[in-house]
Scaffold this active site. Structure first.
Site, PDB file in Angstrom:
ATOM      1  N   HIS A  72       5.042  56.544  17.326  1.00 54.47           N
ATOM      2  CA  HIS A  72       3.795  57.311  17.209  1.00 54.47           C
ATOM      3  C   HIS A  72       3.418  57.962  18.529  1.00 54.47           C
ATOM      4  CE1 HIS A  72      -0.398  58.305  16.497  1.00 54.47           C
ATOM      5  NE2 HIS A  72      -0.716  57.575  17.550  1.00 54.47           N
ATOM      6  N   PHE A  73       3.408  57.167  19.610  1.00 47.05           N
ATOM      7  CA  PHE A  73       2.913  57.795  20.845  1.00 47.05           C
ATOM      8  C   PHE A  73       3.962  58.677  21.528  1.00 47.05           C
ATOM      9  CE2 PHE A  73       3.533  53.354  22.647  1.00 47.05           C
ATOM     10  CZ  PHE A  73       4.566  53.654  23.519  1.00 47.05           C
ATOM     11  N   HIS A  74       5.199  58.599  21.067  1.00 48.19           N
ATOM     12  CA  HIS A  74       6.146  59.606  21.565  1.00 48.19           C
ATOM     13  C   HIS A  74       5.927  60.942  20.854  1.00 48.19           C
ATOM     14  CE1 HIS A  74       8.226  56.427  23.779  1.00 48.19           C
ATOM     15  NE2 HIS A  74       8.759  57.411  24.476  1.00 48.19           N
TER      16      HIS A  74
ATOM     17  N   TYR B 173      -7.044  60.860  24.746  1.00 48.16           N
ATOM     18  CA  TYR B 173      -7.713  62.158  24.587  1.00 48.16           C
ATOM     19  C   TYR B 173      -7.822  62.892  25.918  1.00 48.16           C
ATOM     20  CZ  TYR B 173      -8.408  60.438  19.983  1.00 48.16           C
ATOM     21  OH  TYR B 173      -8.153  59.949  18.729  1.00 48.16           O
TER      22      TYR B 173
ATOM     23  N   HIS C 252      -7.749  53.918  24.828  1.00 42.72           N
ATOM     24  CA  HIS C 252      -7.628  54.923  23.780  1.00 42.72           C
ATOM     25  C   HIS C 252      -8.204  56.256  24.235  1.00 42.72           C
ATOM     26  CE1 HIS C 252      -6.449  56.291  19.898  1.00 42.72           C
ATOM     27  NE2 HIS C 252      -7.550  56.995  19.860  1.00 42.72           N
TER      28      HIS C 252
ATOM     29  N   ARG D 139       8.360  46.008  19.558  1.00 44.14           N
ATOM     30  CA  ARG D 139       8.391  46.843  20.756  1.00 44.14           C
ATOM     31  C   ARG D 139       8.401  45.916  21.977  1.00 44.14           C
ATOM     32  NH1 ARG D 139       2.173  49.044  21.550  1.00 44.14           N
ATOM     33  NH2 ARG D 139       3.100  49.941  23.410  1.00 44.14           N
ATOM     34  N   ARG D 140       8.474  46.515  23.165  1.00 46.27           N
ATOM     35  CA  ARG D 140       8.372  45.776  24.440  1.00 46.27           C
ATOM     36  C   ARG D 140       9.352  44.613  24.537  1.00 46.27           C
ATOM     37  NH1 ARG D 140       2.044  45.413  23.691  1.00 46.27           N
ATOM     38  NH2 ARG D 140       1.339  47.207  24.885  1.00 46.27           N
TER      39      ARG D 140
END
Lengths: 69, 586
Positions: B389-391, B242, B238, B452-453
């Site tokens: 979300h992470f895209h 950042y 995580h 996913r995956r």
């Protein structure tokens, strides 16, 4: 023009998520739009923005601003 | 009030000021672009395969493609670009070159060697001539096992980034000797605080690789504890988010106000934000493991609380950056509650790309809150929601900011004019629209449980039930978004390549960053006490992780209960295929 061409392009691009999410949001109220209906709605929104942008301003300061941005 | 750092070299480009450093930064940027090109193209292959629009690879090879896409974009593209940005930030704001340029080249080359090892070992999954396999995905914890070359490559890459951090610290220490009474310039402060939590969080992944995964893949140890390697991965996994995001934040803090025509609203607030990220980035990783049965709910609750605290610096950033943009717009003559928005430089692709990236990050923040909440996370865990979300975060807030920043940086480090500003503006808009389509569909499909995956989320005897529209529409939306993103990527790379063939220009803007309305003199000096904040960050990590790790080791053993693991090499046995067909077509 009320806003620059660059700003107009950005406004149209930013409209896309609103149109896409609007379709999802409407379903919460039992209104389910088809893809075609969503496309028509989006097209109308884009047309409204373009008309607003190219409509001659009332000679106020905004007209000068649009040229500088 | 601090003004934009101006030196005797004012008015010059970065290349004029620091020609030796400019070469390293240029090399780092191009390494980043190459990773972006390959990783991005593989993203299109995946999207078309998963959605069953176009399949030209075996589904078994999907996982090789997925691993390469994840590693090349989430690690290589982002980190190569950010080491370039941070080197620029430190040298520009301290107005001095690095201490030893050979050392700078050394860490860059180490990162390149690491990347090649990792890339080749992944490629072995689809090229028979390469005797390696590393289909372990970006989340490379056990029980999936990669070839040792994959882990060695990762170690070299991470150690290279550590040395890059050491380079920035050495440069700052040299500057401090000459300027003992001055506050740390804001860009350097941002680079150093980010480096400190990078050191802290990568200790976890270093431990995981060097003590467990690498010896396991070499056959030195027979077994590992999957939950332990998984927890050590997320200890890093995580905070790495950042690490990607902080350079984007830096751009929003020190470039957006300048491009808007104004100054940064508050230097002290920016310092507080980066200190908060130093403190809170690492002790939150367990929020990725809410569904792991081996971790007690209480520890997960602590991780959730820490994660929610992380919203604070992001909200502070939203306020400060928007306030700075409004200040700039009003300096340009903007008026009214919202009328000032029209005075912003929307024709400038650097500004527009960063502003749209920030806008999408706001949406990502909201979906991130869903991920972070323990109860509601259960709904979307391991679904396509998370990918959506992470895209928005790394795929837009970070990637779009970096691409927009490249339109300013590449001319600065090459001395060549950007080939086409129009193409650049079109590129950031196409990326924004493409990501809107793709991430919206991914989020929506996650809500009805699409996993996913997986190469083939089409199951017999079972239908997903979307709240709106059909699965076919959602797949089409993902495919459309992926195609638009690939077009935007091609536009970006074309602009970069053509720029490098441009003639040298004398009309480039000077190498500066935004001044401040409220400078460092308005903030308490304790904010610059990096030792204090690092010590508190270490204490928070100890509080957040000691008991969970002790519990995991106590229940599963340091090297696990005889977990041999497996390599994800799928070979289709014809007998098994026949058996499967009989099951669905009796």
């Amino acid at each position: 023009m009320r806003i620059s061409k660059g700003a107009l392009l950005v406004v149209i691009a930013v409209l896309v998520p609103f149109v896409v999410e609007f379709r999802t949001a409407l379903s919460w109220f039992g209104i389910e739009l088809s893809i075609l209906e969503s496309l028509v709605l989006g097209g109308m929104a884009v047309l409204a923005v373009v008309l607003w942008a190219v409509w001659p301003p009332n000679g106020n300061a905004e007209a000068e601003l649009s040229g500088s941005s | 009030m601090e003004v934009t750092r101006m030196s005797s070299t004012a008015g010059q480009t970065y290349l004029d000021q620091f020609p030796a450093e400019a070469k390293v930064i240029k090399a780092a940027f191009w390494s980043s672009f190459m990773a972006l090109a390959i990783g991005g193209l593989l993203g299109l292959v995946q999207a078309l395969h998963r959605t069953d629009v176009l399949r030209f690879i075996d589904s078994a090879d999907y996982y090789t493609v997925l691993t390469a896409h994840g590693v090349l974009l989430a690690i290589t593209f982002t980190i190569f670009f950010l080491v370039g940005i941070f080197t620029w930030a430190v040298t520009t704001s301290l107005d001095r070159g690095v201490v030893d340029i050979r050392f700078t080249w050394a860490w860059y080359i180490m990162m390149v060697v690491g990347t090649i090892l990792v890339g080749v070992s992944i490629l072995g999954g689809v090229v028979d001539a390469i005797p390696t396999n590393a289909d372990v995905l970006f989340t490379f914890y056990a029980p999936l096992q990669a070839h040792p070359a994959f882990y060695v490559g990762l170690v070299l890459f991470v150690v290279g980034s550590w040395l890059a951090g050491a380079d920035w610290f050495r440069t700052w220490w040299a500057w401090r000797k000459e300027n003992p009474d001055e506050r740390i310039p804001l860009p350097t402060f941002m680079a150093l605080t980010t480096t400190l939590f990078w050191y802290l969080c990568t200790l976890g992944v270093a431990l995981s690789i060097l003590v467990f995964l690498l010896p396991w893949s070499l056959g030195i140890v027979d077994s590992v504890n999957p939950l332990l390697t998984r927890t050590l991965f997320w200890y890093f996994g995580h905070a790495v988010v950042y690490f990607w995001l902080m350079p984007a934040y830096m751009m929003w803090y020190i470039m957006l106000p300048k491009l808007s025509g104004g100054k940064l609203f508050s230097d002290p607030l920016a310092r507080v934000v980066f200190v908060l990220f130093l403190l809170l980035s690492t002790p939150v990783g367990i929020h990725h493991q809410y569904l792991d049965p081996g971790i007690a709910e209480g520890y997960k609750f602590i991780a959730m609380t820490n994660t929610m605290f992380l919203l604070l610096p992001s909200l502070l950033t939203a306020f400060t950056v928007v306030a700075s943009m409004e200040h700039g717009a009003r300096q340009r003559g903007g008026t009214g509650y919202l009328g000032w928005l029209k005075a912003l430089p929307w024709r400038d692709p650097v500004f527009t790309g960063m502003a749209l990236a920030g806008l999408m990050f706001a949406a990502a923040g909201f979906s991130g809150m869903i991920n972070a909440g323990m109860n509601i996370n259960y709904l979307v865990h391991n679904t396509w929601w998370v990918v959506g979300h992470f895209h928005l975060t790394v795929g837009t807030a970070v990637a779009l900011t970096f691409m927009a920043a490249a339109y300013w940086f590449i001319p600065q480090v090459t001395g060549k004019e950007l080939w086409s500003r129009r193409l650049a503006l079109g590129q950031v808009l196409v990326w924004f629209v493409g990501m809107t389509f793709m991430s919206n569909a991914m989020h929506r499909s996650g809500l009805f449980g699409m996993p996913r995956r997986t190469a083939e989320p089409q199951y017999q005897g079972f239908d997903f039930e979307p709240a709106v529209g059909t699965v076919g529409e959602i797949n089409a939306q993902v495919a459309l978004g992926a195609v638009l993103l690939t077009v935007a990527l091609a536009m970006f790379l074309l602009n970069m390549v053509m720029t490098s063939f441009n003639d040298d220009s004398d009309s480039l803007p000077a190498n500066t960053y935004a001044g401040t309305l409220s400078g460092p003199e308005d903030s308490p000096a304790v904010l610059d006490n990096l030792k204090l904040w690092t010590a508190i960050a270490v204490v928070l990590v100890i509080v957040g992780y000691t008991l969970p790790l002790a519990s995991i080791v106590d229940s599963g053993g340091l090297f696990g209960p005889d977990i041999g693991g497996f390599q994800l090499a799928i070979e289709t046995d014809p007998a098994l295929v026949l058996e499967s067909v009989r099951e669905v077509m009796p």
